[in-house]
Write a protein that holds these residues in place. Structure first.
Motif, PDB file in Angstrom:
ATOM      1  N   GLY A  84      10.287  -3.883  -4.269  1.00 45.33           N
ATOM      2  CA  GLY A  84      11.644  -3.415  -4.039  1.00 45.33           C
ATOM      3  C   GLY A  84      11.879  -2.855  -2.649  1.00 45.33           C
ATOM      4  N   PHE A  85      10.824  -2.743  -1.855  1.00 49.79           N
ATOM      5  CA  PHE A  85      10.961  -2.283  -0.480  1.00 49.79           C
ATOM      6  C   PHE A  85       9.708  -2.685   0.298  1.00 49.79           C
ATOM      7  CE2 PHE A  85       8.208   1.566  -0.115  1.00 49.79           C
ATOM      8  CZ  PHE A  85       7.766   1.627  -1.429  1.00 49.79           C
ATOM      9  N   THR A  86       9.802  -2.599   1.618  1.00 51.22           N
ATOM     10  CA  THR A  86       8.675  -2.939   2.485  1.00 51.22           C
ATOM     11  C   THR A  86       8.001  -1.668   2.950  1.00 51.22           C
ATOM     12  OG1 THR A  86       9.831  -4.928   3.239  1.00 51.22           O
ATOM     13  CG2 THR A  86       8.005  -4.136   4.590  1.00 51.22           C
ATOM     14  N   LEU A  87       6.690  -1.627   2.749  1.00 49.77           N
ATOM     15  CA  LEU A  87       5.947  -0.413   3.078  1.00 49.77           C
ATOM     16  C   LEU A  87       5.852  -0.134   4.573  1.00 49.77           C
ATOM     17  CD1 LEU A  87       2.927  -0.449   0.601  1.00 49.77           C
ATOM     18  CD2 LEU A  87       4.861   1.120   0.632  1.00 49.77           C
ATOM     19  N   ASP A  88       6.142  -1.134   5.389  1.00 48.04           N
ATOM     20  CA  ASP A  88       5.936  -0.981   6.830  1.00 48.04           C
ATOM     21  C   ASP A  88       6.634   0.235   7.405  1.00 48.04           C
ATOM     22  OD1 ASP A  88       5.821  -4.500   7.858  1.00 48.04           O
ATOM     23  OD2 ASP A  88       4.582  -3.283   6.545  1.00 48.04           O
ATOM     24  N   ASN A  89       7.819   0.562   6.896  1.00 53.08           N
ATOM     25  CA  ASN A  89       8.604   1.642   7.474  1.00 53.08           C
ATOM     26  C   ASN A  89       8.358   2.989   6.798  1.00 53.08           C
ATOM     27  OD1 ASN A  89       9.877  -0.160   9.241  1.00 53.08           O
ATOM     28  ND2 ASN A  89      11.358  -0.722   7.667  1.00 53.08           N
ATOM     29  N   TYR A  90       7.324   3.044   5.993  1.00 56.41           N
ATOM     30  CA  TYR A  90       7.048   4.241   5.217  1.00 56.41           C
ATOM     31  C   TYR A  90       5.651   4.781   5.512  1.00 56.41           C
ATOM     32  CZ  TYR A  90      11.145   3.217   2.385  1.00 56.41           C
ATOM     33  OH  TYR A  90      12.420   2.996   1.952  1.00 56.41           O
ATOM     34  N   ALA A  91       5.569   6.090   5.572  1.00 59.38           N
ATOM     35  CA  ALA A  91       4.263   6.716   5.503  1.00 59.38           C
ATOM     36  C   ALA A  91       3.830   6.716   4.039  1.00 59.38           C
ATOM     37  CB  ALA A  91       4.311   8.142   6.028  1.00 59.38           C
ATOM     38  N   ILE A  92       2.565   6.439   3.818  1.00 60.87           N
ATOM     39  CA  ILE A  92       2.022   6.387   2.468  1.00 60.87           C
ATOM     40  C   ILE A  92       0.923   7.422   2.316  1.00 60.87           C
ATOM     41  CG2 ILE A  92       0.928   4.945   0.714  1.00 60.87           C
ATOM     42  CD1 ILE A  92       3.735   4.042   1.561  1.00 60.87           C
ATOM     43  N   GLY A  93       0.997   8.149   1.237  1.00 60.87           N
ATOM     44  CA  GLY A  93      -0.030   9.146   0.956  1.00 60.87           C
ATOM     45  C   GLY A  93      -0.717   8.872  -0.362  1.00 60.87           C
ATOM     46  N   TRP A  94      -1.960   9.305  -0.416  1.00 63.00           N
ATOM     47  CA  TRP A  94      -2.706   9.312  -1.668  1.00 63.00           C
ATOM     48  C   TRP A  94      -2.929  10.768  -2.075  1.00 63.00           C
ATOM     49  CZ3 TRP A  94      -3.796   5.551  -5.039  1.00 63.00           C
ATOM     50  CH2 TRP A  94      -3.742   4.224  -4.601  1.00 63.00           C
ATOM     51  N   PHE A  95      -2.742  11.045  -3.345  1.00 65.27           N
ATOM     52  CA  PHE A  95      -2.855  12.385  -3.876  1.00 65.27           C
ATOM     53  C   PHE A  95      -3.672  12.333  -5.163  1.00 65.27           C
ATOM     54  CE2 PHE A  95       0.310  13.971  -0.986  1.00 65.27           C
ATOM     55  CZ  PHE A  95       1.020  12.821  -0.688  1.00 65.27           C
ATOM     56  N   ARG A  96      -4.162  13.468  -5.589  1.00 66.15           N
ATOM     57  CA  ARG A  96      -4.881  13.509  -6.846  1.00 66.15           C
ATOM     58  C   ARG A  96      -4.601  14.806  -7.573  1.00 66.15           C
ATOM     59  NH1 ARG A  96     -11.077  13.815  -4.410  1.00 66.15           N
ATOM     60  NH2 ARG A  96     -10.942  15.932  -3.533  1.00 66.15           N
ATOM     61  N   GLN A  97      -4.741  14.733  -8.876  1.00 68.30           N
ATOM     62  CA  GLN A  97      -4.529  15.918  -9.699  1.00 68.30           C
ATOM     63  C   GLN A  97      -5.564  15.931 -10.804  1.00 68.30           C
ATOM     64  OE1 GLN A  97      -0.527  16.415 -11.193  1.00 68.30           O
ATOM     65  NE2 GLN A  97      -0.867  18.602 -11.491  1.00 68.30           N
ATOM     66  N   ALA A  98      -6.407  16.945 -10.780  1.00 72.50           N
ATOM     67  CA  ALA A  98      -7.407  17.145 -11.820  1.00 72.50           C
ATOM     68  C   ALA A  98      -6.823  18.033 -12.909  1.00 72.50           C
ATOM     69  CB  ALA A  98      -8.655  17.784 -11.218  1.00 72.50           C
ATOM     70  N   PRO A  99      -7.349  17.972 -14.122  1.00 75.59           N
ATOM     71  CA  PRO A  99      -6.827  18.800 -15.214  1.00 75.59           C
ATOM     72  C   PRO A  99      -6.828  20.276 -14.847  1.00 75.59           C
ATOM     73  CG  PRO A  99      -8.330  17.159 -16.074  1.00 75.59           C
ATOM     74  CD  PRO A  99      -8.423  17.072 -14.583  1.00 75.59           C
TER      75      PRO A  99
END
Length: 126
Positions: A26-41
């Motif tokens: 639905g969109f092109t990632l080129d113009n976006y900053a992308i982050g990875w996140f995590r959540q532990a219990p």
């Protein structure tokens, strides 16, 4: 409709590796900053890594530096998180997120991001 879908999680022994994928539709990632996140219990969501929209810069949380690498495949509209030397403390649900960006730097604080995937579980037993 803008959508992010994570995949690649699973159960891996300590010292092992996984590659997480964050595929956009639905969109092109080129113009976006992308982050990875995590959540532990029982813990708050934390930033793991990000890559700027121009791919000029990346950023890593201290505990993953030297072990994790973020990369972008423009042709596949996908961002990856390569995880090596996995530890039990890496166990969490991992999320990718996107924010439209024009600058050169990216930020790993979760509140900076607008669009989120549903997450993929990574389990490293002790």
């Amino acid at each position: 409709q803008l959508q992010l879908v994570e995949s690649g999680g699973g159960l891996v022994q300590p010292g092992g590796s996984l590659r997480l994928s964050c595929a956009a539709s639905g969109f092109t990632l080129d113009n976006y900053a992308i982050g990875w996140f995590r959540q532990a219990p029982g813990k708050e969501r934390e930033g793991v890594s990000c890559i700027s929209s121009s791919d000029v810069s990346t950023n890593y949380e201290d505990s993953v530096k030297g072990r994790f690498t973020i990369s972008r495949d423009t042709a596949k509209n996908t961002v990856y998180l390569h995880m090596n030397s996995l530890r039990p403390e890496d166990t969490a649900v991992y999320y990718c997120a996107a924010v439209q960006q024009t600058g050169l730097l990216c930020d790993i604080r979760p509140y900076k991001y607008d669009y989120w995937g549903q997450g993929t579980q990574v389990t490293v037993p002790s």
